[in-house]
Motif scaffolding. Structure first.
Motif, PDB file in Angstrom:
ATOM      1  N   CYS A  48       4.964   3.709   2.898  1.00  0.00           N
ATOM      2  CA  CYS A  48       5.119   5.069   2.398  1.00  0.00           C
ATOM      3  C   CYS A  48       3.916   5.906   2.832  1.00  0.00           C
ATOM      4  CB  CYS A  48       5.250   5.066   0.875  1.00  0.00           C
ATOM      5  SG  CYS A  48       5.376   6.736   0.190  1.00  0.00           S
ATOM      6  N   SER A  49       4.185   7.092   3.341  1.00  0.00           N
ATOM      7  CA  SER A  49       3.106   7.967   3.792  1.00  0.00           C
ATOM      8  C   SER A  49       2.422   8.702   2.644  1.00  0.00           C
ATOM      9  CB  SER A  49       3.646   8.980   4.811  1.00  0.00           C
ATOM     10  OG  SER A  49       4.632   9.792   4.220  1.00  0.00           O
ATOM     11  N   THR A  50       2.881   8.452   1.417  1.00  0.00           N
ATOM     12  CA  THR A  50       2.256   9.071   0.246  1.00  0.00           C
ATOM     13  C   THR A  50       1.533   8.047  -0.622  1.00  0.00           C
ATOM     14  OG1 THR A  50       3.968  10.769   0.200  1.00  0.00           O
ATOM     15  CG2 THR A  50       2.682  10.459  -1.821  1.00  0.00           C
ATOM     16  N   CYS A  51       2.242   6.985  -1.054  1.00  0.00           N
ATOM     17  CA  CYS A  51       1.649   6.029  -1.995  1.00  0.00           C
ATOM     18  C   CYS A  51       1.153   4.736  -1.336  1.00  0.00           C
ATOM     19  CB  CYS A  51       2.636   5.703  -3.123  1.00  0.00           C
ATOM     20  SG  CYS A  51       4.056   4.709  -2.635  1.00  0.00           S
ATOM     21  N   LEU A  52       1.436   4.548  -0.067  1.00  0.00           N
ATOM     22  CA  LEU A  52       0.996   3.395   0.726  1.00  0.00           C
ATOM     23  C   LEU A  52       1.624   2.071   0.294  1.00  0.00           C
ATOM     24  CD1 LEU A  52      -2.796   4.269   1.217  1.00  0.00           C
ATOM     25  CD2 LEU A  52      -0.856   4.837   2.705  1.00  0.00           C
ATOM     26  N   ARG A  53       2.715   2.125  -0.464  1.00  0.00           N
ATOM     27  CA  ARG A  53       3.443   0.894  -0.789  1.00  0.00           C
ATOM     28  C   ARG A  53       4.262   0.482   0.432  1.00  0.00           C
ATOM     29  NH1 ARG A  53       3.714   3.549  -5.869  1.00  0.00           N
ATOM     30  NH2 ARG A  53       3.074   2.197  -7.564  1.00  0.00           N
ATOM     31  N   THR A  54       4.511  -0.803   0.545  1.00  0.00           N
ATOM     32  CA  THR A  54       5.372  -1.294   1.617  1.00  0.00           C
ATOM     33  C   THR A  54       6.680  -1.798   1.031  1.00  0.00           C
ATOM     34  OG1 THR A  54       4.260  -3.440   1.528  1.00  0.00           O
ATOM     35  CG2 THR A  54       3.499  -1.889   3.208  1.00  0.00           C
ATOM     36  N   HIS A  55       7.737  -1.667   1.828  1.00  0.00           N
ATOM     37  CA  HIS A  55       9.079  -2.079   1.433  1.00  0.00           C
ATOM     38  C   HIS A  55       9.736  -2.789   2.607  1.00  0.00           C
ATOM     39  CE1 HIS A  55       8.674   0.854  -1.855  1.00  0.00           C
ATOM     40  NE2 HIS A  55       8.258   1.700  -0.938  1.00  0.00           N
ATOM     41  N   ALA A  56      10.608  -3.729   2.320  1.00  0.00           N
ATOM     42  CA  ALA A  56      11.398  -4.369   3.368  1.00  0.00           C
ATOM     43  C   ALA A  56      12.460  -3.382   3.845  1.00  0.00           C
ATOM     44  CB  ALA A  56      12.064  -5.631   2.831  1.00  0.00           C
ATOM     45  N   VAL A  57      12.710  -3.382   5.141  1.00  0.00           N
ATOM     46  CA  VAL A  57      13.786  -2.578   5.725  1.00  0.00           C
ATOM     47  C   VAL A  57      14.546  -3.448   6.715  1.00  0.00           C
ATOM     48  CG1 VAL A  57      12.647  -0.332   5.402  1.00  0.00           C
ATOM     49  CG2 VAL A  57      12.256  -1.609   7.507  1.00  0.00           C
ATOM     50  N   SER A  58      15.735  -3.001   7.074  1.00  0.00           N
ATOM     51  CA  SER A  58      16.575  -3.820   7.951  1.00  0.00           C
ATOM     52  C   SER A  58      16.263  -3.646   9.430  1.00  0.00           C
ATOM     53  CB  SER A  58      18.055  -3.511   7.703  1.00  0.00           C
ATOM     54  OG  SER A  58      18.299  -2.138   7.934  1.00  0.00           O
TER      55      SER A  58
ATOM     56  N   ASP B 251     -10.407  -0.856  12.950  1.00  0.00           N
ATOM     57  CA  ASP B 251     -11.588  -0.921  12.104  1.00  0.00           C
ATOM     58  C   ASP B 251     -11.097  -0.664  10.682  1.00  0.00           C
ATOM     59  OD1 ASP B 251     -13.907  -0.450  10.590  1.00  0.00           O
ATOM     60  OD2 ASP B 251     -14.980   0.346  12.342  1.00  0.00           O
ATOM     61  N   VAL B 252     -10.832  -1.732   9.962  1.00  0.00           N
ATOM     62  CA  VAL B 252     -10.194  -1.658   8.654  1.00  0.00           C
ATOM     63  C   VAL B 252     -11.006  -0.834   7.659  1.00  0.00           C
ATOM     64  CG1 VAL B 252      -9.496  -3.053   6.653  1.00  0.00           C
ATOM     65  CG2 VAL B 252      -8.874  -3.782   8.968  1.00  0.00           C
ATOM     66  N   LEU B 253     -12.294  -1.100   7.560  1.00  0.00           N
ATOM     67  CA  LEU B 253     -13.114  -0.405   6.566  1.00  0.00           C
ATOM     68  C   LEU B 253     -13.285   1.075   6.905  1.00  0.00           C
ATOM     69  CD1 LEU B 253     -15.761  -3.176   5.833  1.00  0.00           C
ATOM     70  CD2 LEU B 253     -13.704  -2.587   4.526  1.00  0.00           C
ATOM     71  N   LEU B 254     -13.452   1.399   8.168  1.00  0.00           N
ATOM     72  CA  LEU B 254     -13.557   2.796   8.571  1.00  0.00           C
ATOM     73  C   LEU B 254     -12.250   3.536   8.277  1.00  0.00           C
ATOM     74  CD1 LEU B 254     -15.075   5.123   9.887  1.00  0.00           C
ATOM     75  CD2 LEU B 254     -14.258   4.283  12.110  1.00  0.00           C
ATOM     76  N   THR B 255     -11.138   2.900   8.559  1.00  0.00           N
ATOM     77  CA  THR B 255      -9.845   3.537   8.285  1.00  0.00           C
ATOM     78  C   THR B 255      -9.658   3.749   6.788  1.00  0.00           C
ATOM     79  OG1 THR B 255      -8.920   2.527  10.275  1.00  0.00           O
ATOM     80  CG2 THR B 255      -7.357   3.409   8.685  1.00  0.00           C
ATOM     81  N   LEU B 256     -10.057   2.781   5.972  1.00  0.00           N
ATOM     82  CA  LEU B 256      -9.986   2.967   4.521  1.00  0.00           C
ATOM     83  C   LEU B 256     -10.863   4.132   4.071  1.00  0.00           C
ATOM     84  CD1 LEU B 256      -9.907  -0.649   3.079  1.00  0.00           C
ATOM     85  CD2 LEU B 256      -8.157   1.112   2.827  1.00  0.00           C
ATOM     86  N   ASP B 257     -12.038   4.281   4.668  1.00  0.00           N
ATOM     87  CA  ASP B 257     -12.898   5.426   4.355  1.00  0.00           C
ATOM     88  C   ASP B 257     -12.170   6.736   4.635  1.00  0.00           C
ATOM     89  OD1 ASP B 257     -15.132   4.016   3.489  1.00  0.00           O
ATOM     90  OD2 ASP B 257     -16.123   4.072   5.450  1.00  0.00           O
ATOM     91  N   ARG B 258     -11.515   6.797   5.765  1.00  0.00           N
ATOM     92  CA  ARG B 258     -10.809   8.021   6.140  1.00  0.00           C
ATOM     93  C   ARG B 258      -9.601   8.275   5.244  1.00  0.00           C
ATOM     94  NH1 ARG B 258     -11.592   7.289  12.645  1.00  0.00           N
ATOM     95  NH2 ARG B 258     -13.782   7.906  12.633  1.00  0.00           N
ATOM     96  N   LEU B 259      -8.913   7.216   4.877  1.00  0.00           N
ATOM     97  CA  LEU B 259      -7.767   7.380   3.972  1.00  0.00           C
ATOM     98  C   LEU B 259      -8.224   7.843   2.591  1.00  0.00           C
ATOM     99  CD1 LEU B 259      -5.528   4.265   4.777  1.00  0.00           C
ATOM    100  CD2 LEU B 259      -5.296   6.597   5.635  1.00  0.00           C
ATOM    101  N   ALA B 260      -9.394   7.388   2.164  1.00  0.00           N
ATOM    102  CA  ALA B 260      -9.910   7.769   0.849  1.00  0.00           C
ATOM    103  C   ALA B 260     -10.119   9.276   0.748  1.00  0.00           C
ATOM    104  CB  ALA B 260     -11.213   7.029   0.557  1.00  0.00           C
ATOM    105  N   GLY B 261     -10.407   9.919   1.860  1.00  0.00           N
ATOM    106  CA  GLY B 261     -10.635  11.358   1.862  1.00  0.00           C
ATOM    107  C   GLY B 261      -9.401  12.188   2.153  1.00  0.00           C
ATOM    108  N   ALA B 262      -8.261  11.542   2.303  1.00  0.00           N
ATOM    109  CA  ALA B 262      -7.031  12.262   2.660  1.00  0.00           C
ATOM    110  C   ALA B 262      -6.366  12.866   1.424  1.00  0.00           C
ATOM    111  CB  ALA B 262      -6.066  11.324   3.370  1.00  0.00           C
ATOM    112  N   ASP B 263      -6.234  14.171   1.425  1.00  0.00           N
ATOM    113  CA  ASP B 263      -5.602  14.866   0.299  1.00  0.00           C
ATOM    114  C   ASP B 263      -4.101  14.590   0.197  1.00  0.00           C
ATOM    115  OD1 ASP B 263      -8.009  16.024  -0.451  1.00  0.00           O
ATOM    116  OD2 ASP B 263      -7.670  17.804   0.792  1.00  0.00           O
ATOM    117  N   SER B 264      -3.480  14.215   1.300  1.00  0.00           N
ATOM    118  CA  SER B 264      -2.026  14.012   1.314  1.00  0.00           C
ATOM    119  C   SER B 264      -1.598  12.691   0.684  1.00  0.00           C
ATOM    120  CB  SER B 264      -1.510  14.072   2.753  1.00  0.00           C
ATOM    121  OG  SER B 264      -2.096  13.028   3.518  1.00  0.00           O
TER     122      SER B 264
END
Length: 129
Positions: free
Chosen positions: A33-43, A97-110
């Protein structure tokens, strides 16, 4: 596809064979999900997922798929420690770069993540040492 939890848009992707045990329902395809970051199975999933729809700093390709799976598991770090470690290690080997990407996601208003990104980023940094 729309997220079952929050109604946000999702990005479908193929799950790398080595990580299928960590995918929702051990599926060959999943969506984040591009909002809550949950993952779901899809076909099914496109050959080239558009992870930048989640965030511009999101890794692409297999690194993005592994990172997406890790994000889907981060709501329970204590119970899923090994799975998260495997997904993050895979993402890093694929060029993320997992930690850098998490840093950037933490600042994302969306984003309205299903977990506290900043807190998990700190915990993940300690775990991945």
């Amino acid at each position: 596809m729309v997220c079952e939890a929050c109604g946000g848009d999702t990005v479908a992707f193929a799950v790398p064979a080595d990580l299928r045990e960590y995918a929702p329902e051990s599926s060959a395809h999943a969506a984040i999900c591009s909002t809550c970051l949950r993952t779901h199975a899809v076909s099914d999933a496109p050959a080239e997922p558009t992870f930048e729809a989640v965030h511009e700093s999101f890794p692409s390709g297999e690194a993005g798929a592994a990172f997406a799976l890790a994000l889907g598991l981060l709501d329970s770090l204590a119970l899923r420690r090994d799975a998260i470690d495997d997904c993050c290690s895979y993402a890093e080997r694929a060029g993320a770069d997992v930690l850098l990407t998490l840093d950037r996601l933490a600042g994302a208003d969306s984003l309205d993540s299903h977990f506290d990104i900043e807190r998990r980023r700190h915990q993940l940094a300690e775990m991945l040492r």
